[in-house]
Design a protein around this motif. Structure first.
Motif, short mmCIF file in Angstrom:
data_model
loop_
_atom_site.label_atom_id
_atom_site.label_comp_id
_atom_site.label_asym_id
_atom_site.label_seq_id
_atom_site.Cartn_x
_atom_site.Cartn_y
_atom_site.Cartn_z
N GLY A 20 0.78 -1.18 0.15
CA GLY A 20 -0.04 -0.11 -0.04
C GLY A 20 0.92 1.37 0.13
O GLY A 20 0.34 2.50 0.08
N ILE A 21 2.18 1.21 -0.31
CA ILE A 21 3.08 2.23 -0.20
C ILE A 21 2.70 3.28 -1.36
O ILE A 21 2.40 2.72 -2.35
CB ILE A 21 4.47 1.91 -0.26
CG1 ILE A 21 5.37 3.05 0.22
CG2 ILE A 21 4.73 1.27 -1.55
CD1 ILE A 21 6.73 2.63 0.50
N ALA A 22 2.62 4.41 -1.22
CA ALA A 22 2.41 5.56 -2.05
C ALA A 22 3.58 5.72 -3.10
O ALA A 22 4.48 6.08 -2.61
CB ALA A 22 1.82 6.56 -1.60
N LEU A 23 3.38 5.61 -4.36
CA LEU A 23 4.48 5.86 -5.49
C LEU A 23 4.17 7.05 -6.02
O LEU A 23 3.20 7.13 -6.84
CB LEU A 23 4.82 4.66 -6.02
CG LEU A 23 5.03 3.46 -5.36
CD1 LEU A 23 5.06 2.28 -6.35
CD2 LEU A 23 6.43 3.78 -4.76
N ALA A 24 5.06 8.15 -6.20
CA ALA A 24 4.69 9.36 -6.84
C ALA A 24 5.11 9.20 -8.60
O ALA A 24 6.23 8.41 -8.71
CB ALA A 24 5.47 10.44 -6.48
N ALA A 25 4.37 9.62 -9.37
CA ALA A 25 5.04 9.86 -10.75
C ALA A 25 4.43 10.76 -11.48
O ALA A 25 3.39 11.67 -11.17
CB ALA A 25 4.27 8.23 -11.40
N ASP A 26 5.16 11.08 -12.67
CA ASP A 26 4.70 12.20 -13.54
C ASP A 26 4.36 11.31 -14.90
O ASP A 26 4.98 10.55 -15.30
CB ASP A 26 5.81 13.22 -14.19
CG ASP A 26 6.09 14.02 -12.75
OD1 ASP A 26 5.30 14.28 -12.05
OD2 ASP A 26 7.39 14.62 -12.92
N SER A 27 3.11 11.76 -15.34
CA SER A 27 2.45 11.10 -16.51
C SER A 27 2.75 12.19 -17.87
O SER A 27 2.27 13.16 -17.81
CB SER A 27 1.18 10.65 -16.43
OG SER A 27 0.66 10.32 -17.54
N TRP A 28 3.75 11.87 -18.74
CA TRP A 28 3.76 12.52 -20.01
C TRP A 28 3.05 11.93 -20.97
O TRP A 28 3.11 10.91 -21.38
CB TRP A 28 5.32 13.06 -20.19
CG TRP A 28 6.07 13.55 -19.42
CD1 TRP A 28 6.64 13.21 -18.07
CD2 TRP A 28 6.42 14.95 -19.48
NE1 TRP A 28 7.25 14.21 -17.65
CE2 TRP A 28 7.17 15.24 -18.22
CE3 TRP A 28 6.12 15.88 -20.44
CZ2 TRP A 28 7.73 16.37 -18.06
CZ3 TRP A 28 6.70 17.25 -20.10
CH2 TRP A 28 7.53 17.55 -18.86
N GLY A 29 2.39 12.77 -21.95
CA GLY A 29 2.04 12.58 -23.08
C GLY A 29 0.49 11.70 -23.11
O GLY A 29 -0.05 11.87 -22.06
N PRO A 30 0.24 11.49 -24.38
CA PRO A 30 -1.19 10.76 -24.49
C PRO A 30 -1.44 9.58 -23.76
O PRO A 30 -0.63 8.66 -23.92
CB PRO A 30 -1.46 10.88 -26.02
CG PRO A 30 -0.09 10.52 -26.56
CD PRO A 30 0.97 11.36 -25.65
N GLN A 31 -2.58 9.53 -23.25
CA GLN A 31 -2.99 8.08 -22.40
C GLN A 31 -2.88 6.95 -23.38
O GLN A 31 -2.58 5.85 -23.11
CB GLN A 31 -4.23 8.32 -21.69
CG GLN A 31 -4.34 9.23 -20.72
CD GLN A 31 -3.29 8.97 -19.13
OE1 GLN A 31 -3.49 7.93 -18.94
NE2 GLN A 31 -2.41 9.88 -18.90
N ASP A 32 -3.36 7.09 -24.54
CA ASP A 32 -3.41 5.90 -25.55
C ASP A 32 -2.33 5.76 -26.24
O ASP A 32 -2.33 4.76 -27.28
CB ASP A 32 -4.60 6.20 -26.61
CG ASP A 32 -4.63 7.39 -27.33
OD1 ASP A 32 -3.66 8.26 -26.90
OD2 ASP A 32 -5.44 7.74 -28.30
N GLY A 33 -0.99 6.42 -25.90
CA GLY A 33 -0.05 6.29 -26.64
C GLY A 33 0.94 4.89 -26.08
O GLY A 33 0.46 4.49 -24.99
N PRO A 34 1.87 4.41 -26.96
CA PRO A 34 2.64 3.40 -26.29
C PRO A 34 3.14 3.88 -25.22
O PRO A 34 3.71 4.74 -24.82
CB PRO A 34 3.67 3.33 -27.72
CG PRO A 34 3.10 3.79 -28.94
CD PRO A 34 2.28 5.06 -28.32
N LEU A 35 2.95 2.87 -23.95
CA LEU A 35 3.61 3.13 -22.70
C LEU A 35 5.04 2.77 -22.64
O LEU A 35 5.44 1.84 -22.77
CB LEU A 35 2.63 2.21 -21.59
CG LEU A 35 2.83 2.15 -20.31
CD1 LEU A 35 2.85 3.66 -19.69
CD2 LEU A 35 2.18 1.19 -19.48
N VAL A 36 5.60 3.77 -21.70
CA VAL A 36 7.03 3.72 -21.65
C VAL A 36 6.89 3.95 -19.92
O VAL A 36 7.02 5.29 -19.83
CB VAL A 36 7.86 4.44 -22.37
CG1 VAL A 36 9.20 4.11 -22.17
CG2 VAL A 36 7.78 4.17 -23.75
N VAL A 37 7.60 3.22 -19.21
CA VAL A 37 7.83 3.36 -17.82
C VAL A 37 9.26 3.42 -17.48
O VAL A 37 10.22 2.66 -17.78
CB VAL A 37 7.13 2.35 -16.84
CG1 VAL A 37 7.29 2.70 -15.45
CG2 VAL A 37 5.36 2.14 -17.14
#
Length: 290
Positions: A20-37
């Motif tokens: 349940g630990i909270a992990l912060a992130a930034d999300s760039w670009g279109p949600q329907d684009g190819p995903l890169v983490v």
């Protein structure tokens, strides 16, 4: 697809990791684009990938820049659990919450997480792996230098300028920034007025002993790799040698390889444009965009 101007700033998102630990992130670009983490290295934060996130967004991709547990704006593990397995479960959980498979880009600590995750029962959530200056058999002296830097200055710094001097000594190949204000992404000022690295010192527990301990599991994971793989090495790196690269490519014959001439262990930051171009080309080759 939306105009690229819509993606010049990231959206702040939060995921739930193991326990349940909270992990912060930034999300760039279109949600329907190819995903890169993107998974950063030890002692870094998601901001290390900022320029890459923007570039991928402009290329129509969905880049998610994650703060590892104990780093940046993510929670510190209350039980001090910073094992590789905990970080792997965090990654698998984030991919599950994103609801689609994606390519994982990991530097150093993040690369180890990605490599071990590739052997996880739910490894099908990963469609590709980019390892940034990390191999199963790194150079011990280079790894110990990194760990020594991370474990130093626990008493903090009197000023950002003092911290900048320490970083410059650690990264002699890189020009020292004229303005140290950018270090505020990696430091926090406490009530005593001093600046401290913004990561949990508990994450370093046992890291030195792990150099050899994890070699066999990492090589086993590498042998099993069937997904597309790109290994990126900084030519000036003291952590990944040419011998280490050769050994990895023997384990993963289908892996692509890119060497960045002006970069050291912090390859993505040392030569961001060249690094980002390599990642974009890799993603485009394996996940066609519209």
């Amino acid at each position: 697809m939306s105009n690229e101007a819509d993606f010049t700033e990231p959206a702040r998102v939060t995921f739930r990791g193991q326990g349940g630990i909270a992990l912060a992130a930034d999300s760039w670009g279109p949600q329907d684009g190819p995903l890169v983490v993107f998974l950063h290295g030890g002692g870094q934060t998601r901001h290390s990938w900022k320029d890459s996130g923007l570039a991928l967004a402009k290329a129509g991709m969905h880049a998610v820049l994650l703060d590892a547990r104990g780093h940046g704006d993510s929670d510190w593990a209350p039980d001090g659990n910073y094992t590789r397995n905990a970080m792997v479960e965090d990654l698998i959980g984030v991919l599950e919450q994103l609801g689609k498979p994606g390519i994982v880009v990991g530097a150093s600590m993040g690369g180890l997480t990605g490599l071990i995750a590739s052997a996880h029962p739910q490894h099908d959530r990963m469609t590709g792996l980019v390892l940034v200056d990390v191999v199963p058999r790194p150079e011990r002296a280079g790894v110990e230098r990194v760990i020594s830097f991370l474990d130093s200055n626990r008493e903090g710094f009197a000023s950002l300028e003092e911290a900048a001097d320490v970083v410059a000594a650690y990264l002699p190949h890189r020009p020292k920034p004229r303005n140290p204000e950018g270090l505020q992404r990696n430091l926090r000022q406490r009530a005593d007025g001093r600046w401290y690295w913004h990561w949990d010192p508990a994450m370093l527990s046992g890291r030195g002993e792990e150099i050899d301990f994890h070699t066999d599991p990492l090589e086993d994971a590498a042998r099993q790799l069937t997904m597309p793989v790109l290994l990126v090495r900084g030519a000036l790196s003291d952590v990944v040698s040419e011998e280490g690269v050769r050994a990895f490519r023997e384990l993963v014959p289908h892996a692509d390889y890119a060497e960045i001439g002006a970069a050291a262990h912090t390859a993505a930051s040392d030569a961001n444009d060249e690094f980002t171009d390599a990642v974009v080309d890799f993603v485009r080759a394996h996940v066609p965009t519209e």
